[in-house]
Design an enzyme around this catalytic site. Structure first.
Site, PDB file in Angstrom:
ATOM      1  NE  ARG A  92       7.763   6.385  -2.413  1.00 56.04           N
ATOM      2  CZ  ARG A  92       8.652   5.818  -3.213  1.00 56.04           C
ATOM      3  NH1 ARG A  92       9.879   6.268  -3.263  1.00 56.04           N
ATOM      4  NH2 ARG A  92       8.302   4.815  -3.981  1.00 56.04           N
ATOM      5  CD  GLU A 101       4.814   9.173  -6.844  1.00 57.71           C
ATOM      6  OE1 GLU A 101       4.962   8.135  -6.214  1.00 57.71           O
ATOM      7  OE2 GLU A 101       5.510   9.474  -7.834  1.00 57.71           O
ATOM      8  CG  ASN A 106      10.838   9.658  -1.659  1.00 60.77           C
ATOM      9  OD1 ASN A 106      11.338   8.645  -1.157  1.00 60.77           O
ATOM     10  ND2 ASN A 106      10.351   9.698  -2.882  1.00 60.77           N
TER      11      ASN A 106
END
Ligand code: AMP
Length: 389
Positions: A80, A371, A8
């Site tokens: 992400r 996530e 991410n």
């Protein structure tokens, strides 16, 4: 065993998690092998000059726990990506063309997509041999019907500039709605209907019917909808014109006001819900108003999404506030017996799993979000599909 690295990548930080997951189609069993955050990328005096140096730092941290980033055991990398626009409504194997299309979406997410791309570029340079997958924050909301996704403004202007509701936090809403659906008692024939309330520093709600998202509170940008730590959520768009005309505020100032100086922070000077609630307990009127505005907005969305779905099986709270604040949960859902929503006070105070009363027709649950695990699952799903042709 399958190893997936989840990245991410933000403008000044790069978060990573290395997971060992069960092979498709049972990727549920996941073990976190390592995780961390490389911070202060590109800041003055920082040893991490750019995203390339950040990935080197990740490689060094992984090597320290005995895993080479160049290891043949690494199966794939999942990234992400905040904005997929209308192009991407599914997690997607990254090719040069996909990277270019993500780049073309930068005007929709000028802060996030370039940082996400920087992570993708360095990871692809490091491991050009590996499949890498982009998992979009907007993707889960791609199923929202036109009636909910369309702003009632001039159609031609909207279409020319991509102005529509996209929604964000999609990986969290996907993960939590699926977990919550498991808790449904007797769902209708289409599968369980779930309302997810993701309440972290950013906050969004979604309505999910039988696994498909049909409404969400964020829009073109993550500014719409619920009250957040520093973001206003919904305001009359006329407020912007009024501030421009009456206070002479320019567009950058208004952007800064609504994104950074509003929400809980703007109302009471604290954006951390723990601090707000300490002040509420001490009887501070500013904090009390901030908390009341926060919960009122949330309650309004629960009612709206109840009507959108027709029937609701589960309401799930997640995110730092959703998982930890029994006061927010109580104030949001109290007095809704008429809608079949009854909290159990002791369960709500404990804040784990089901928190509704046994006679509550709608089940209410605290469902911790994950996530990174969801990105790993979706990454594995994409490469398994690719492998199977
Ligand atoms: P997140 O972005 O999901 O990490 O959530 C951050 C938010 O969760 C912040 O506003 C924190 O104040 C809030 N939070 C974390 N722990 C608690 C707690 N025990 N009670 C109330 N709010 C909390």
């Amino acid at each position: 065993m399958t190893h997936i690295l989840v990245i991410n990548s933000g403008s000044s930080s790069l978060k990573y998690r290395l997971l060992s997951v069960g092979a498709w189609p049972a990727p549920q069993a996941a073990v976190r092998l390592a995780s961390g955050t490389v911070e202060r990328i590109g800041e003055p005096g920082s040893p991490v000059a750019d995203h390339g140096a950040a990935l080197d730092a990740v490689a060094a941290e992984l090597a320290a726990v005995g895993f080479g980033l160049d290891s043949p055991e690494l199966t794939a990398i999942g990234h992400r990506v905040v904005h997929g626009g209308r192009d991407f409504t599914e997690p997607t194997l990254i090719t040069d063309e996909v990277a270019e299309r993500i780049e073309r979406l930068i005007p929709l997410a000028p802060l996030h997509n370039p940082a996400n791309l920087a992570g993708i570029e360095v990871a692809r340079r490091f491991r050009p041999d590996l499949p890498q997958v982009a998992v979009f924050d907007t993707a889960f909301h791609g199923t929202i019907p036109a009636a909910a996704a369309t702003y009632a403004i001039d159609r031609e202007t909207a279409e020319r500039h991509g102005v529509r509701r996209y929604g964000f936090h999609g990986t969290s809403h996907a993960y939590v709605s699926r977990e919550a659906a498991e808790l449904a008692d007797r769902p209708g024939p289409g599968g369980p209907n779930v309302i997810v309330l993701h309440l972290g520093n950013g906050a969004s709600a979604s309505a999910v019917a039988g696994g498909r998202c049909v409404e969400t509170s964020m829009g073109l940008t993550p500014l719409e909808g619920l009250v957040m730590g520093t973001r206003s959520g919904d305001v009359d768009p006329g407020v912007l014109m009024h501030l421009h005309r009456e206070a002479g505020m320019g567009i950058e100032q208004i952007d800064e006001l609504l994104n950074r100086r509003s929400g809980l922070l703007g109302l009471c000077g604290d954006n951390d819900m723990r601090a707000v609630e300490r002040r509420v307990a001490a009887g501070d009127p500013e904090a009390e108003l901030a908390h009341a505005v926060y919960c009122h907005r949330l309650r309004k969305y629960v009612g709206a999404y109840y009507a959108v779905l027709g029937t609701v099986d589960v309401i799930a709270f997640t995110g730092g506030i959703g998982e930890n604040s029994s006061l927010v949960r109580e104030r949001t859902l109290s007095g809704l017996d008429g809608l079949g929503i009854v909290l159990d006070a002791d369960r709500n105070a404990a804040g784990k799993g089901l928190i509704s009363a046994d006679d509550s027709r709608v089940r209410v649950a605290v469902v911790p979000t994950d996530e990174e695990l969801e990105i790993a699952r979706q990454t594995l799903d994409v490469i398994s599909r690719t492998d199977r042709g």
